[in-house]
Design a protein around this motif. Structure first.
Motif, PDB file in Angstrom:
ATOM      1  N   MET A   1       0.833  -1.169   0.000  1.00 23.61           N
ATOM      2  CA  MET A   1       0.000   0.000   0.000  1.00 23.61           C
ATOM      3  C   MET A   1       0.889   1.247   0.000  1.00 23.61           C
ATOM      4  SD  MET A   1      -2.918   1.231   2.726  1.00 23.61           S
ATOM      5  CE  MET A   1      -3.818  -0.280   2.588  1.00 23.61           C
ATOM      6  N   ASP A   2       0.615   2.154  -0.893  1.00 20.56           N
ATOM      7  CA  ASP A   2       1.391   3.381  -1.033  1.00 20.56           C
ATOM      8  C   ASP A   2       0.707   4.500  -0.252  1.00 20.56           C
ATOM      9  OD1 ASP A   2       3.455   4.942  -1.944  1.00 20.56           O
ATOM     10  OD2 ASP A   2       2.420   5.503  -3.789  1.00 20.56           O
ATOM     11  N   LYS A   3       1.345   4.969   0.832  1.00 21.04           N
ATOM     12  CA  LYS A   3       0.747   6.005   1.670  1.00 21.04           C
ATOM     13  C   LYS A   3       1.308   7.364   1.296  1.00 21.04           C
ATOM     14  CE  LYS A   3      -0.272   3.111   5.580  1.00 21.04           C
ATOM     15  NZ  LYS A   3      -0.245   2.987   7.033  1.00 21.04           N
ATOM     16  N   LYS A   4       0.426   8.346   1.229  1.00 21.85           N
ATOM     17  CA  LYS A   4       0.774   9.727   0.899  1.00 21.85           C
ATOM     18  C   LYS A   4       0.149  10.665   1.909  1.00 21.85           C
ATOM     19  CE  LYS A   4       2.614   8.710  -3.130  1.00 21.85           C
ATOM     20  NZ  LYS A   4       4.020   8.792  -3.337  1.00 21.85           N
ATOM     21  N   PHE A   5       0.701  11.853   2.025  1.00 16.30           N
ATOM     22  CA  PHE A   5       0.117  12.885   2.857  1.00 16.30           C
ATOM     23  C   PHE A   5      -0.966  13.608   2.073  1.00 16.30           C
ATOM     24  CE2 PHE A   5       4.269  12.591   4.985  1.00 16.30           C
ATOM     25  CZ  PHE A   5       3.835  12.457   6.295  1.00 16.30           C
ATOM     26  N   ILE A   6      -2.121  13.807   2.703  1.00 13.48           N
ATOM     27  CA  ILE A   6      -3.200  14.600   2.117  1.00 13.48           C
ATOM     28  C   ILE A   6      -3.748  15.513   3.209  1.00 13.48           C
ATOM     29  CG2 ILE A   6      -3.832  12.897   0.359  1.00 13.48           C
ATOM     30  CD1 ILE A   6      -6.241  12.169   2.140  1.00 13.48           C
ATOM     31  N   ARG A   7      -4.331  16.617   2.805  1.00 12.04           N
ATOM     32  CA  ARG A   7      -4.904  17.542   3.775  1.00 12.04           C
ATOM     33  C   ARG A   7      -6.246  17.002   4.270  1.00 12.04           C
ATOM     34  NH1 ARG A   7      -4.037  23.608   1.449  1.00 12.04           N
ATOM     35  NH2 ARG A   7      -1.888  23.327   0.859  1.00 12.04           N
ATOM     36  N   VAL A   8      -6.449  17.145   5.566  1.00  8.17           N
ATOM     37  CA  VAL A   8      -7.708  16.773   6.193  1.00  8.17           C
ATOM     38  C   VAL A   8      -8.084  17.921   7.114  1.00  8.17           C
ATOM     39  CG1 VAL A   8      -8.843  15.138   7.733  1.00  8.17           C
ATOM     40  CG2 VAL A   8      -7.135  14.321   6.098  1.00  8.17           C
ATOM     41  N   LYS A  62       6.534  22.209   0.629  1.00  4.85           N
ATOM     42  CA  LYS A  62       7.133  21.584  -0.561  1.00  4.85           C
ATOM     43  C   LYS A  62       8.621  21.313  -0.387  1.00  4.85           C
ATOM     44  CE  LYS A  62       3.758  23.576  -3.642  1.00  4.85           C
ATOM     45  NZ  LYS A  62       3.494  24.515  -4.720  1.00  4.85           N
ATOM     46  N   HIS A  63       9.310  22.143   0.382  1.00  2.00           N
ATOM     47  CA  HIS A  63      10.744  21.942   0.601  1.00  2.00           C
ATOM     48  C   HIS A  63      11.041  20.889   1.659  1.00  2.00           C
ATOM     49  CE1 HIS A  63      11.534  26.268  -0.964  1.00  2.00           C
ATOM     50  NE2 HIS A  63      11.512  25.401  -1.949  1.00  2.00           N
ATOM     51  N   HIS A  64      10.033  20.478   2.414  1.00  2.00           N
ATOM     52  CA  HIS A  64      10.278  19.603   3.561  1.00  2.00           C
ATOM     53  C   HIS A  64       9.548  18.262   3.501  1.00  2.00           C
ATOM     54  CE1 HIS A  64      12.551  22.712   5.504  1.00  2.00           C
ATOM     55  NE2 HIS A  64      11.556  23.552   5.360  1.00  2.00           N
ATOM     56  N   LEU A  65       9.144  17.820   2.337  1.00  3.75           N
ATOM     57  CA  LEU A  65       8.451  16.540   2.229  1.00  3.75           C
ATOM     58  C   LEU A  65       9.270  15.372   2.784  1.00  3.75           C
ATOM     59  CD1 LEU A  65       6.637  16.941  -1.189  1.00  3.75           C
ATOM     60  CD2 LEU A  65       5.619  16.942   1.093  1.00  3.75           C
ATOM     61  N   PRO A  66      10.577  15.278   2.520  1.00  8.35           N
ATOM     62  CA  PRO A  66      11.350  14.183   3.120  1.00  8.35           C
ATOM     63  C   PRO A  66      11.376  14.248   4.654  1.00  8.35           C
ATOM     64  CG  PRO A  66      12.576  15.142   1.305  1.00  8.35           C
ATOM     65  CD  PRO A  66      11.396  16.028   1.559  1.00  8.35           C
ATOM     66  N   LYS A  67      11.419  15.459   5.213  1.00  7.73           N
ATOM     67  CA  LYS A  67      11.407  15.599   6.668  1.00  7.73           C
ATOM     68  C   LYS A  67      10.057  15.189   7.242  1.00  7.73           C
ATOM     69  CE  LYS A  67      14.993  18.987   7.050  1.00  7.73           C
ATOM     70  NZ  LYS A  67      15.415  20.309   7.370  1.00  7.73           N
ATOM     71  N   MET A  68       8.993  15.421   6.503  1.00  5.02           N
ATOM     72  CA  MET A  68       7.679  15.009   6.964  1.00  5.02           C
ATOM     73  C   MET A  68       7.609  13.486   7.063  1.00  5.02           C
ATOM     74  SD  MET A  68       5.343  17.735   4.831  1.00  5.02           S
ATOM     75  CE  MET A  68       3.834  16.845   5.075  1.00  5.02           C
ATOM     76  N   ASP A  69       8.136  12.809   6.079  1.00  6.83           N
ATOM     77  CA  ASP A  69       8.163  11.341   6.116  1.00  6.83           C
ATOM     78  C   ASP A  69       8.993  10.843   7.289  1.00  6.83           C
ATOM     79  OD1 ASP A  69       6.522  10.732   3.927  1.00  6.83           O
ATOM     80  OD2 ASP A  69       8.182  11.017   2.516  1.00  6.83           O
ATOM     81  N   LYS A  70      10.145  11.453   7.505  1.00  3.44           N
ATOM     82  CA  LYS A  70      11.026  11.056   8.610  1.00  3.44           C
ATOM     83  C   LYS A  70      10.347  11.302   9.951  1.00  3.44           C
ATOM     84  CE  LYS A  70      15.437  12.085  10.777  1.00  3.44           C
ATOM     85  NZ  LYS A  70      16.568  12.988  10.830  1.00  3.44           N
ATOM     86  N   MET A  71       9.733  12.458  10.100  1.00  3.62           N
ATOM     87  CA  MET A  71       9.064  12.804  11.349  1.00  3.62           C
ATOM     88  C   MET A  71       7.929  11.834  11.633  1.00  3.62           C
ATOM     89  SD  MET A  71       6.120  14.392  12.754  1.00  3.62           S
ATOM     90  CE  MET A  71       5.430  14.805  11.209  1.00  3.62           C
ATOM     91  N   TYR A  72       7.157  11.517  10.613  1.00  8.18           N
ATOM     92  CA  TYR A  72       6.026  10.617  10.808  1.00  8.18           C
ATOM     93  C   TYR A  72       6.492   9.203  11.163  1.00  8.18           C
ATOM     94  CZ  TYR A  72       1.539   8.378  10.235  1.00  8.18           C
ATOM     95  OH  TYR A  72       0.393   7.663  10.466  1.00  8.18           O
ATOM     96  N   GLU A  74       9.184   8.482  12.855  1.00  7.80           N
ATOM     97  CA  GLU A  74       9.719   8.518  14.217  1.00  7.80           C
ATOM     98  C   GLU A  74       8.649   8.750  15.278  1.00  7.80           C
ATOM     99  OE1 GLU A  74      12.764  11.494  14.179  1.00  7.80           O
ATOM    100  OE2 GLU A  74      14.103  10.275  12.961  1.00  7.80           O
ATOM    101  N   ASN A  75       7.627   9.551  14.953  1.00  8.71           N
ATOM    102  CA  ASN A  75       6.611   9.888  15.939  1.00  8.71           C
ATOM    103  C   ASN A  75       5.263  10.093  15.245  1.00  8.71           C
ATOM    104  OD1 ASN A  75       5.089  10.761  18.070  1.00  8.71           O
ATOM    105  ND2 ASN A  75       6.413  12.468  18.618  1.00  8.71           N
ATOM    106  N   THR A  76       4.437   9.061  15.241  1.00 10.05           N
ATOM    107  CA  THR A  76       3.147   9.134  14.551  1.00 10.05           C
ATOM    108  C   THR A  76       2.115   9.951  15.321  1.00 10.05           C
ATOM    109  OG1 THR A  76       2.447   7.054  15.553  1.00 10.05           O
ATOM    110  CG2 THR A  76       3.475   6.941  13.367  1.00 10.05           C
ATOM    111  N   LYS A  77       2.406  10.349  16.561  1.00  2.00           N
ATOM    112  CA  LYS A  77       1.447  11.117  17.358  1.00  2.00           C
ATOM    113  C   LYS A  77       1.494  12.614  17.060  1.00  2.00           C
ATOM    114  CE  LYS A  77       1.228   7.835  21.095  1.00  2.00           C
ATOM    115  NZ  LYS A  77       1.361   7.595  22.516  1.00  2.00           N
ATOM    116  N   VAL A  78       2.575  13.097  16.481  1.00  2.00           N
ATOM    117  CA  VAL A  78       2.682  14.512  16.137  1.00  2.00           C
ATOM    118  C   VAL A  78       1.769  14.795  14.951  1.00  2.00           C
ATOM    119  CG1 VAL A  78       4.222  16.299  15.265  1.00  2.00           C
ATOM    120  CG2 VAL A  78       5.010  14.759  17.024  1.00  2.00           C
TER     121      VAL A  78
END
Length: 100
Positions: A1-8, A62-72, A74-78
């Motif tokens: 399954m390919d997971k992506k970030f979307i606005r909610v 847009k400049h921080h998409l890799p950091k968003m993946d890393k952050m998520y 490491e910590n899925t509660k943020v």
């Protein structure tokens, strides 16, 4: 399954967001509670005021998409919040406080 970030869209208590958000710029972050600067990405609490970060807002997502993946990973509660929405809500609250 390919997971992506979307606005909610979800309603939050803005007082909680205002106190517990790490605002991440191009090189470093700041604390929304005490305005401490040069906070390293991924730090769970502010080194100055000891506030725990429940939310992260990126000034330029847009400049921080890799950091968003890393952050998520490491910590899925943020919770990631939109910086423009944060600024808009903050401006509304400051205007209401001014006119009281």
């Amino acid at each position: 399954m390919d997971k992506k970030f979307i606005r909610v869209y979800q309603k939050f208590d803005f007082a909680d967001i205002r106190e517990h958000t790490m605002i991440y710029g191009d090189l470093s972050a700041s604390c929304s509670h005490c305005n401490a600067l040069d906070i390293k990405f991924g730090v769970p609490i502010c080194p100055e005021c000891r506030t725990d970060f429940k939310y992260i807002a990126f000034r330029n997502v847009k400049h921080h998409l890799p950091k968003m993946d890393k952050m998520y990973a490491e910590n899925t509660k943020v919770i990631l919040i939109d910086f423009e929405d944060y600024q808009r809500a903050l401006a509304e609250i400051k205007a209401e406080e001014f006119w009281k």
